[in-house]
Design an enzyme around this catalytic site. Sequence first.
Site, mmCIF file in Angstrom:
data_model
loop_
_atom_site.group_PDB
_atom_site.id
_atom_site.type_symbol
_atom_site.label_atom_id
_atom_site.label_comp_id
_atom_site.label_asym_id
_atom_site.label_seq_id
_atom_site.Cartn_x
_atom_site.Cartn_y
_atom_site.Cartn_z
ATOM 1 N N HIS A 44 0.782 -1.043 -0.021
ATOM 2 C CA HIS A 44 -0.010 -0.103 -0.284
ATOM 3 C C HIS A 44 0.745 1.346 0.353
ATOM 4 C CE1 HIS A 44 -2.691 -2.965 1.710
ATOM 5 N NE2 HIS A 44 -3.527 -2.710 0.692
ATOM 6 N N LEU A 192 3.256 -9.249 -1.338
ATOM 7 C CA LEU A 192 2.786 -9.314 -0.033
ATOM 8 C C LEU A 192 1.069 -9.104 0.082
ATOM 9 C CD1 LEU A 192 4.396 -6.137 1.404
ATOM 10 C CD2 LEU A 192 5.119 -8.030 1.897
#
Length: 288
Positions: A44, A192
């Site tokens: 992110h 991830l």
Amino acid sequence: MPEVIGTIDDLRNRLGETRDRAAMVGGDTRVVLIPTMGALHDGHMALIRRAKQLGDIVFVSIFVNPLQFGVGEDLDRYPRTLDADLHALAAEGVPFVFAPSAREMYPAGTNDTRVVAGPVGSLYEGAARPGHFDGMLTVVAKLLNIVMPDAAVFGQKDAQQVFLVQSMVADLNVRVAIEVVPTVRETSGLALSSRNRNLDPAELEAAAALYAGLTKAQLAAADGPQAALAAAHAIIDAQPLVKLDYLVVVHPQTYRSVEPDYRGPARMLVAAIVGSTRLIDNFSLDLA
Ligand code: PAF
């Protein structure tokens, strides 16, 4: 700490003020949205860094969208880590977080009106998770209408999601640029994902087989799609903790499986269950 905005009205007011203030000093008024479901990780943060290059007014939304979870899926188990998320966003200098409640987004409990993902929405992730992509596109459409950003940033890890968001934006003439950021990986190569925190150490190690399989497929791609699939299967099928759901080679423009004699650019998509956690990944392939 970022300012947490919980209502659509507050968000629109804040956005208006911020844009006006920037315009007054001749600053950049471009708004960039990063839609997330929270449980933020370095993947992110890569989206945020890209967003900051695209515009000065960066909004991160955090909303675990019930509409994109099916019955019996991990909606209740989905990690919710708002405090940690806000600290991570503060470190990146993100000024605003839109974190609405489910009631704010769906005052009637749900949306009768939905965006329908179309045929590709029922393939791969959509086959395993019926209705998932309609729910995802519906909330993305709502967020785009609420924030009306100049650009929105998504991660390549969710390749089918990216394809469907790009299709929706094109098909519905939504005035937004969709920016896609490469997948960020653990040192093992594992992509991830917020769901990785559900994996125990043995599962974490086993999950790296997805990356290893994709890497082998890329090396075998010169011999065509069947060779790429066989190379990935050889690695992934050998890992007992990884239960493969699908492994496909798709055309990047249609997201349909390519024929065995297809040559050209393609993407390999993989999904597997590790322990009780569903993981996905993908690689681009150059089928010579
Ligand atoms: O990728 C996600 O986190 C979600 O699907 C999204 C795009 C935020 C919509 O809920």
